[in-house]
Every structure is written in structure tokens, then in C-alpha cells.
Design an enzyme around this catalytic site. Structure first.
Site, PDB file in Angstrom:
ATOM      1  N   GLY A 178       1.671   4.888   3.567  1.00 48.53           N
ATOM      2  CA  GLY A 178       2.680   4.030   2.960  1.00 48.53           C
ATOM      3  C   GLY A 178       3.786   4.816   2.286  1.00 48.53           C
ATOM      4  O   GLY A 178       4.977   4.528   2.453  1.00 48.53           O
ATOM      5  N   GLY A 189       0.825  -1.200   0.000  1.00 43.18           N
ATOM      6  CA  GLY A 189       0.000   0.000   0.000  1.00 43.18           C
ATOM      7  C   GLY A 189       0.859   1.250   0.000  1.00 43.18           C
ATOM      8  O   GLY A 189       0.572   2.220   0.710  1.00 43.18           O
ATOM      9  N   ALA A 190       1.911   1.241  -0.815  1.00 46.44           N
ATOM     10  CA  ALA A 190       2.922   2.304  -0.760  1.00 46.44           C
ATOM     11  C   ALA A 190       2.692   3.436  -1.743  1.00 46.44           C
ATOM     12  O   ALA A 190       3.541   4.309  -1.889  1.00 46.44           O
ATOM     13  CB  ALA A 190       4.314   1.701  -1.002  1.00 46.44           C
ATOM     14  N   GLY A 234      -0.319   8.375   0.876  1.00 46.61           N
ATOM     15  CA  GLY A 234      -0.698   8.415   2.272  1.00 46.61           C
ATOM     16  C   GLY A 234       0.379   7.896   3.197  1.00 46.61           C
ATOM     17  O   GLY A 234       1.566   8.207   3.063  1.00 46.61           O
ATOM     18  N   TYR A 239     -14.543  -3.542   9.592  1.00 46.11           N
ATOM     19  CA  TYR A 239     -13.164  -3.070   9.485  1.00 46.11           C
ATOM     20  C   TYR A 239     -12.441  -3.241  10.823  1.00 46.11           C
ATOM     21  O   TYR A 239     -11.301  -3.732  10.869  1.00 46.11           O
ATOM     22  CB  TYR A 239     -13.163  -1.602   9.061  1.00 46.11           C
ATOM     23  CG  TYR A 239     -11.781  -0.985   8.930  1.00 46.11           C
ATOM     24  CD1 TYR A 239     -10.913  -1.384   7.929  1.00 46.11           C
ATOM     25  CD2 TYR A 239     -11.361   0.005   9.815  1.00 46.11           C
ATOM     26  CE1 TYR A 239      -9.650  -0.805   7.801  1.00 46.11           C
ATOM     27  CE2 TYR A 239     -10.107   0.587   9.704  1.00 46.11           C
ATOM     28  CZ  TYR A 239      -9.260   0.177   8.693  1.00 46.11           C
ATOM     29  OH  TYR A 239      -8.016   0.747   8.577  1.00 46.11           O
ATOM     30  N   SER A 274      -5.434   0.288  13.633  1.00 44.74           N
ATOM     31  CA  SER A 274      -6.349   1.422  13.519  1.00 44.74           C
ATOM     32  C   SER A 274      -7.001   1.699  14.868  1.00 44.74           C
ATOM     33  O   SER A 274      -7.137   0.795  15.711  1.00 44.74           O
ATOM     34  CB  SER A 274      -7.441   1.104  12.489  1.00 44.74           C
ATOM     35  OG  SER A 274      -8.508   2.025  12.558  1.00 44.74           O
TER      36      SER A 274
END
Length: 287
Positions: free
Chosen positions: A16, A10-11, A14, A163, A133
Site C-alpha cells: 500500500g 491498507g496504506a 508494504g 484466505y 493473491s
């Protein structure tokens, strides 16, 4: 001195991308995992070596292909940061028959981690960091029958709860993993807090509405990255191994995440679902 290698999923942007920039500045080579070639452009940070690989981590076959490409691309992995995630607004299942929020946030990082372990690709002192999270507090798992695939939410879907449950499963799996890793390796859960990125807006649903209220407290990605960066770069591995970290320090996770029996159940059930080899329990269990 050999350059260390960090793999970040997820780079593309944001958290990442911010984490990649900090680790580049710390002297790491980066393998930036993004969903497609177009999104990789944002991950091309300056000042070091960035190698982009592409995988749709919601698909188990893509995770296997990613692991194979990592074997071909790097000699070893010093740090793995499981950052890719999403909070989907509606129930849907993947081609593998699991709820997609669980597929991306819990199953994919577990699968990738264990494939790299099986391949012997981790350095002897490797650190495995999974992004958690604030919403882990919304997570709910049946202690007697924990659903690690999310399919039990089919008729009662709640975006925040699903989630949070996927993230709770990840925290619990990390606790169990840390206890089983070879001596010298460590695993952590990192909660970056509320971040001012497009994550919530793209997620839609109730999460988008909640983020509009909490937006005033949101941090910029560079500041939010301090926790995973600390875990990756600290000269001495942070303690405790398997711990939950927030605001750059060890923090107390919610009560369900402190249930070691539930952690074992989640870990072993997840390994069975994915068809990967679970690491054996340490011989000092129950001591």
C-alpha cells in the site's frame, strides 16, 4: 489540469505504501486509509499531498464512517485501490457475525466500493482496483450456494483455503461489478505476487511457514506495486474490464474465477449480506 485523487486502503506499509509513492510521483493526491493514527506515519510519503483517514475495515460501521469522511474530504475519487487485507490463523467472527478474513478481504472492499458508487463520488472514468493473491488458487466456493461470509469454515478452518476463498470471492465480485459499472468506469483484480513484507509473518499459522520457503522468490514492495500502478495510471483503461492482472499484464485467473454465473451469484449475495444496493445487470446479458 485537475489533480487526480487515489484512495488506497491498507496504506501504512508494504504494498500500500509503495503504491502510494508511485502514484504520488505520477501526480496523484493520495488518501491513505490506515487502521489507526500511529500506522499512518509510515504512509506519509514525500513529494505530494497525502491525507490520512483511519478505519478498522473489519467493522462495517467503520466502513460506513470512512465513506462519509471521504464525502467530506474529496470532490471525487479517480482511483480506489482496495489493498487492505489479512490472513488470520484461526477462526473468529466479527461483531457483524462473519468470518474475519472474509470481512476484511472481500466484504469491506465490496461495501466501500458500493457506498462510494451510491454517493456518486467516483469520477466518470474511475478505476476500482482490488488486490488479489497467488492463493486465490486455493479458493473454494460452492457454485450452488456460495458462502461469501466465511461462516461455513467454522468447523473446518484452514488458513490458506479461507484466505484464498475470500480472495476468490473478491475476484468473482469484480468480474460482475465491471459488467454493471456505468460506461467509462472500470474494475480490476491485481495480483502482486509474493512480496517481501511482514504480511505473512504477522499472519502466523501455516502462511508464515509457507512464506519462509517462498521468501527467496519474494519481490520488494516497489516492484510488486507495478501491477496496481499500471492499472491506475495507464492512459487508456487496460483491457479487459473486470480482468485479472499480474506482472503488469492481463493474466488468466483460475477456473472458478472464470465462472460468470458464479460471479453473478457471489456479487448479488454479497450485496444482500451487506445491505447495499447491487448495480443492475446490463441489458445485454445473454446476448
Amino acid at each position: 489540469m485537475t489533480t487526480r485523487t487515489a484512495v488506497i486502503t491498507g496504506a501504512a506499509g508494504g504494498l500500500g505504501s509503495a503504491t502510494a509513492r508511485h502514484l504520488l510521483a505520477a501526480g496523484f493526491d493520495i488518501v491513505a486509509v490506515t487502521r489507526d493514527a500511529d500506522s499512518a506515519l509510515a504512509a506519509d510519503a514525500r513529494g505530494g499531498t497525502v491525507h490520512a483517514l483511519h478505519a478498522d475495515l473489519i467493522d462495517r460501521d467503520d466502513v460506513r464512517t470512512l465513506a462519509a469522511r471521504l464525502r467530506e474530504s474529496v470532490e471525487r475519487v479517480d482511483v480506489l485501490i482496495n489493498n487492505a487485507g489479512a490472513a488470520f490463523p484461526r477462526y473468529a467472527e466479527t461483531a457483524d457475525g462473519v468470518e474475519r478474513t472474509h470481512a476484511l478481504n472481500h466484504l469491506a472492499p465490496f461495501q466501500l466500493t458500493h457506498l462510494l458508487l451510491a454517493d456518486g463520488l467516483f469520477a466518470a472514468d474511475a478505476r476500482i482496483i482490488s488486490i488479489s493473491s497467488d492463493l486465490v488458487t486455493r479458493g473454494r466456493l460452492d457454485a450452488d450456494d456460495p458462502d461469501v461470509t466465511g461462516v461455513s469454515w467454522r468447523e473446518r478452518f484452514s488458513q490458506l483455503a479461507v484466505y484464498g476463498t475470500a480472495k476468490l470471492a473478491g475476484v468473482l465480485a469484480t468480474v460482475a461489478l465491471a459488467d454493471r459499472l456505468p460506461a467509462g468506469m472500470s474494475a480490476y483484480s491485481a495480483n502482486p505476487g509474493v512480496i517481501s513484507t511482514g504480511f505473512s509473518a504477522k499472519s502466523g499459522g501455516l502462511l508464515k511457514a509457507v512464506s519462509s520457503v517462498s521468501g527467496l522468490l519474494a519481490q520488494r514492495p516497489d516492484k510488486a506495486a507495478r501491477t496496481p500502478v499500471l492499472l491506475a495510471t495507464a492512459t487508456t483503461p487496460p483491457s479487459p474490464n473486470g480482468g485479472f492482472f499480474a506482472k503488469g499484464a492481463s493474466a488468466t485467473p483460475p477456473a472458478p474465477a472464470r465462472d460468470t454465473e458464479l460471479a453473478t451469484a457471489v456479487y448479488e449475495r454479497t450485496a444482500r449480506v451487506l445491505g447495499v444496493d447491487a448495480l443492475p445487470r446490463p441489458s445485454n446479458v445473454g446476448r
